[in-house]
Design a protein around this motif. Structure first.
Motif, PDB file in Angstrom:
ATOM      1  N   ASN A 215       0.796  -1.220  -0.147  1.00  0.00           N
ATOM      2  CA  ASN A 215      -0.005  -0.018  -0.068  1.00  0.00           C
ATOM      3  C   ASN A 215       0.972   1.227   0.057  1.00  0.00           C
ATOM      4  O   ASN A 215       1.558   1.420   1.056  1.00  0.00           O
ATOM      5  CB  ASN A 215      -0.904  -0.056   1.228  1.00  0.00           C
ATOM      6  N   TRP A 216       0.782   1.986  -1.032  1.00  0.00           N
ATOM      7  CA  TRP A 216       1.624   3.179  -1.284  1.00  0.00           C
ATOM      8  C   TRP A 216       0.767   4.361  -1.217  1.00  0.00           C
ATOM      9  O   TRP A 216      -0.318   4.268  -2.077  1.00  0.00           O
ATOM     10  CB  TRP A 216       2.513   3.221  -2.588  1.00  0.00           C
TER      11      TRP A 216
ATOM     12  N   LEU B  95      14.816  -5.526  -1.435  1.00  0.00           N
ATOM     13  CA  LEU B  95      15.207  -4.969  -0.137  1.00  0.00           C
ATOM     14  C   LEU B  95      15.040  -5.864   1.143  1.00  0.00           C
ATOM     15  O   LEU B  95      15.908  -5.843   1.937  1.00  0.00           O
ATOM     16  CB  LEU B  95      14.863  -3.580  -0.152  1.00  0.00           C
ATOM     17  N   THR B  96      14.019  -6.373   1.167  1.00  0.00           N
ATOM     18  CA  THR B  96      13.328  -7.101   2.356  1.00  0.00           C
ATOM     19  C   THR B  96      13.604  -8.406   1.973  1.00  0.00           C
ATOM     20  O   THR B  96      13.321  -9.538   2.881  1.00  0.00           O
ATOM     21  CB  THR B  96      11.918  -6.764   2.758  1.00  0.00           C
ATOM     22  N   GLY B  97      14.043  -9.056   0.922  1.00  0.00           N
ATOM     23  CA  GLY B  97      14.146 -10.093   0.584  1.00  0.00           C
ATOM     24  C   GLY B  97      15.449 -11.189   0.864  1.00  0.00           C
ATOM     25  O   GLY B  97      15.553 -12.406   0.720  1.00  0.00           O
ATOM     26  N   TYR B  98      16.360 -10.632   1.701  1.00  0.00           N
ATOM     27  CA  TYR B  98      17.480 -11.188   1.902  1.00  0.00           C
ATOM     28  C   TYR B  98      17.184 -12.319   3.194  1.00  0.00           C
ATOM     29  O   TYR B  98      16.690 -11.813   4.358  1.00  0.00           O
ATOM     30  CB  TYR B  98      18.592 -10.259   2.372  1.00  0.00           C
TER      31      TYR B  98
ATOM     32  N   ARG C  56      10.905   0.416   2.599  1.00  0.00           N
ATOM     33  CA  ARG C  56       9.608   1.413   2.377  1.00  0.00           C
ATOM     34  C   ARG C  56       9.883   2.906   1.739  1.00  0.00           C
ATOM     35  O   ARG C  56       9.568   3.158   0.925  1.00  0.00           O
ATOM     36  CB  ARG C  56       8.556   1.383   3.355  1.00  0.00           C
ATOM     37  N   ASP C  57      10.766   3.451   2.762  1.00  0.00           N
ATOM     38  CA  ASP C  57      10.812   4.880   2.552  1.00  0.00           C
ATOM     39  C   ASP C  57      11.610   5.013   1.374  1.00  0.00           C
ATOM     40  O   ASP C  57      11.620   5.986   0.423  1.00  0.00           O
ATOM     41  CB  ASP C  57      11.562   5.754   3.858  1.00  0.00           C
ATOM     42  N   VAL C  58      12.964   4.291   1.168  1.00  0.00           N
ATOM     43  CA  VAL C  58      13.677   4.369   0.041  1.00  0.00           C
ATOM     44  C   VAL C  58      13.223   4.053  -1.186  1.00  0.00           C
ATOM     45  O   VAL C  58      13.453   4.550  -2.191  1.00  0.00           O
ATOM     46  CB  VAL C  58      15.066   3.810   0.399  1.00  0.00           C
ATOM     47  N   THR C  59      12.308   3.109  -1.217  1.00  0.00           N
ATOM     48  CA  THR C  59      11.572   2.495  -2.482  1.00  0.00           C
ATOM     49  C   THR C  59      10.678   3.831  -2.907  1.00  0.00           C
ATOM     50  O   THR C  59      10.606   4.202  -3.927  1.00  0.00           O
ATOM     51  CB  THR C  59      10.615   1.338  -1.927  1.00  0.00           C
ATOM     52  N   ALA C  60      10.022   4.346  -1.970  1.00  0.00           N
ATOM     53  CA  ALA C  60       8.988   5.593  -2.319  1.00  0.00           C
ATOM     54  C   ALA C  60       9.954   6.685  -2.948  1.00  0.00           C
ATOM     55  O   ALA C  60       9.491   7.261  -3.669  1.00  0.00           O
ATOM     56  CB  ALA C  60       8.373   5.993  -0.998  1.00  0.00           C
ATOM     57  N   PHE C  61      11.162   6.938  -2.336  1.00  0.00           N
ATOM     58  CA  PHE C  61      12.103   8.202  -2.752  1.00  0.00           C
ATOM     59  C   PHE C  61      12.411   7.748  -4.253  1.00  0.00           C
ATOM     60  O   PHE C  61      12.271   8.456  -5.018  1.00  0.00           O
ATOM     61  CB  PHE C  61      13.407   8.096  -1.930  1.00  0.00           C
TER      62      PHE C  61
END
Length: 292
Positions: A40-41, A189-192, A245-250
């Motif tokens: 949800n963005w 980014l959260t898949g490691y 989430r924040d860096v993806t939005a950026f």
């Protein structure tokens, strides 16, 4: 007429067979599909827009974690102060550019190119001068991609059965779904994760369940330090989930800085077309009412 219909049916069958065959080949080549969860963005949907506070946090994560290896060369410093983006104060962006970045100046009288402090009109410099330097700095010679358009260059694949594809396409059209790239980047980014017991990760590679099979990626986990790696100024908890989430939005904003204006204009055009259609309908009824 019958022959033409027969040829049409045959062509349709061949096209369907070719499509299914291509899908089967892709499955065989890439292994089982990767599941990327939709997020949800704030910028999703026809009325979505970027959250300036989130973009400011995302820029902080980018500068403290990602900028050591990845550039955003399509972004200029002035973009950081423009409406619809992080909306930093212009004076702060000027200070940031001048104090932390050096760019090439115009050649002097001897033809030498010296460095000067960056200004608002300059693009944000990449961490490396060229591809060779970037590769030489990474284990195994992997090239860190520029992140300006990373959310446009990535996406997610539908895992629905072929007979459900039209319905999923219709759903995406009605919901104005354009966030596949952002969903993928967040998932990456959260898949490691720790690899399964029977999986041996090659030297210099890392296991990431969001990366296509066999899930080996050269990029190390940027948030390996865990929570507390970046301290937010607005009191937002410094967790890996928030960093991602924040860096993806950026990065989504970096790839589409005019998103809010584009959506606003699109809604105005749709409203104009709707009003025009209603007026044309009543005009048609009035013109043709005398003919019946």
């Amino acid at each position: 007429m019958t022959g033409g219909r027969t040829r049409t049916i045959a062509a349709t069958a061949l096209l369907a067979a070719a499509t299914l065959g291509a899908g089967a080949a892709a499955w065989a080549a890439g292994g089982e599909p990767v599941h990327i969860t939709r997020q949800n963005w704030t910028f999703s949907g026809m009325l979505g827009k970027f959250d300036a506070a989130q973009l400011q946090r995302g820029f902080k994560v980018y500068t403290e974690v990602c900028s050591r290896c990845h550039g955003v060369k399509r972004l200029a410093f002035r973009n950081l102060a423009q409406p619809g983006g992080p909306e930093f104060p212009e004076a702060g962006v000027k200070s940031l550019a001048a104090d932390n970045y050096k760019v090439d100046a115009e050649p002097n009288d001897q033809g030498k190119v010296l460095k000067r402090p960056a200004v608002l009109a300059d693009h944000i410099p990449s961490p490396y001068r060229n591809e060779q330097e970037a590769r030489a700095s990474q284990p195994g010679g992997a090239l860190p991609p520029d992140l300006s358009l990373i959310t446009k260059a990535r996406g997610v694949e539908s895992q629905a059965p072929f007979y459900m594809v039209p319905l999923t396409m219709l759903r995406d059209i009605l919901s104005a779904y354009q966030e596949g790239g952002a969903d993928y980047v967040y998932g990456y980014l959260t898949g490691y994760k720790t690899p399964p017991d029977k999986v041996k990760v090659p030297d210099g590679m890392n296991y990431n369940e969001a990366f296509p099979a066999p899930h080996f990626t050269a990029m190390p986990n940027p948030f390996a330090g865990g929570d507390g790696l970046v301290q937010y100024d607005d009191g937002t908890p410094g967790t890996v989930g928030n960093y991602a989430r924040d860096v993806t939005a950026f990065l989504a904003w970096a790839g589409d800085p005019g998103l809010a204006e584009r959506k606003r204009l699109g809604l105005l055009v749709m409203l104009y077309l709707l009003i025009t259609a209603v007026l044309l309908y009543f005009a048609k009824r009035r013109v043709w009412s005398k003919a019946h």
